[in-house]
Design an enzyme around this catalytic site. Structure first.
Site, PDB file in Angstrom:
ATOM      1  N   LEU A  95       4.371   3.119   5.538  1.00  0.00           N
ATOM      2  CA  LEU A  95       3.849   1.763   5.488  1.00  0.00           C
ATOM      3  C   LEU A  95       2.941   1.686   4.264  1.00  0.00           C
ATOM      4  O   LEU A  95       2.173   2.611   3.993  1.00  0.00           O
ATOM      5  CB  LEU A  95       3.034   1.445   6.743  1.00  0.00           C
ATOM      6  CG  LEU A  95       3.802   1.062   8.009  1.00  0.00           C
ATOM      7  CD1 LEU A  95       2.842   0.995   9.193  1.00  0.00           C
ATOM      8  CD2 LEU A  95       4.519  -0.271   7.836  1.00  0.00           C
ATOM      9  N   ASP A  96       3.009   0.586   3.526  1.00  0.00           N
ATOM     10  CA  ASP A  96       2.118   0.408   2.391  1.00  0.00           C
ATOM     11  C   ASP A  96       0.661   0.414   2.860  1.00  0.00           C
ATOM     12  O   ASP A  96       0.374   0.073   4.010  1.00  0.00           O
ATOM     13  CB  ASP A  96       2.415  -0.921   1.692  1.00  0.00           C
ATOM     14  CG  ASP A  96       3.785  -0.944   1.039  1.00  0.00           C
ATOM     15  OD1 ASP A  96       4.243   0.125   0.596  1.00  0.00           O
ATOM     16  OD2 ASP A  96       4.391  -2.033   0.972  1.00  0.00           O
TER      17      ASP A  96
END
Length: 298
Positions: free
Chosen positions: A37-38
């Site tokens: 996930l960013d």
């Protein structure tokens, strides 16, 4: 330590940093996550420990769901709020019907160009590193699957959307491309991963809670670890008798007459404990795809 923890990743933290913190809390020797996930994003990040790292690749390819907030009228070099602004444009007056009509182009199999600032590797180097070094980057397009793309809220220059998609889909790219279809550009301002198959209705746990449990409630810490078998819940089951289960544990050839032909299934012993991921061929021949050395966490 063998099992899966469904972490609710906080915003502002990389997936790898979250993984390393959890690894220390559980004193795990081996650990991996199932798709980054960013830093901007929050939500479900399945962490695999011990024997569960053997199925991390399967979970990486699973379907996922997200809730996303977009700001119209501004594009950035990363397609999200962490990037530098590239262009600002006026936002036209848009009706819900107009927005949904453009969103319809993003259903099913679509061709998508991922963001240049991403973890995708070329020649072993993540693209974001090449961009930061000032290198010219050409990002190849690819086909991804979008199963659901729904408008939840339209408030001025902000849209709230929900996305269900296959592996490899960049929600940042969906935001960017939808903004272009609407004639004003857009970027992602918030993203939350709601679930990763097969954990559609499972509870997540935060790092702060894990820290508290480690200090004050070790039993709760242990209880939040899901068995490895839970990560394979979408696969069919081949239940073996004790003799066959023992032969499979020892890596011996096995034939189960009458067993259904299947490319991938879970082989369980009579107690329901996972032994291996197997393929069942013609005549009931069983081939081990991935064996598991230790009992899954309970």
């Amino acid at each position: 330590m063998n099992g899966i923890v469904l972490l609710d990743k906080p915003t502002g933290m990389s997936s790898n940093r979250a993984l390393q913190q959890a690894k220390r809390l559980f004193a795990a020797r081996k650990a991996g996550h199932t798709g980054s996930l960013d830093p901007l994003a929050t939500g479900m990040l399945p962490l695999c420990f011990g024997e569960a790292t053997k199925i991390a690749g399967l979970l990486l390819g699973s379907g996922k769901a997200y809730r996303a907030t977009l700001r119209l009228g501004v594009t950035t070099d990363s397609d999200d709020a962490d990037g530098a602004v590239l262009r600002e444009r006026p936002v036209p007056t848009l009706s819900v019907a107009q927005i949904e009509a453009e969103m319809a182009a993003f259903h099913g199999a679509i061709t998508q160009t991922p963001p240049a600032i991403s973890a995708i590797k070329q020649a072993g180097v993540p693209l974001y590193r090449r961009v930061r070094r000032g290198e010219a980057v050409v990002v190849p397009s690819r086909v991804v699957q979008v199963h659901r793309f729904a408008l939840l809220r339209h408030d001025g220059d902000h849209l709230e959307l929900e996305v269900e998609c296959g592996s490899g889909t960049y929600v940042r790219s969906l935001a960017r491309d939808l903004g272009e279809r609407l004639g004003c550009g857009a970027h992602l301002t918030a993203l939350r991963r709601l679930w990763v198959a097969p954990f559609r209705d499972a509870a997540m746990v935060t790092l702060d809670t894990l820290v508290d449990w480690q200090a004050h409630d070790p039993a709760a810490l242990a209880a939040c670890v899901l068995p490895l078998n839970a990560g394979l819940a979408s696969l069919p089951v081949l239940t073996l008798d004790e003799g066959s289960a023992q032969r499979l544990r020892q890596g011996q050839r096995l034939c189960v007459p009458g067993a259904a032909l299947v490319a991938r299934c879970r082989a369980l012993d009579p107690a329901g404990q996972l032994i291996a991921l197997v393929e069942v061929g013609e005549g009931g021949g069983v081939r081990i795809l991935r064996g598991f050395n230790s009992p899954p966490a309970t």
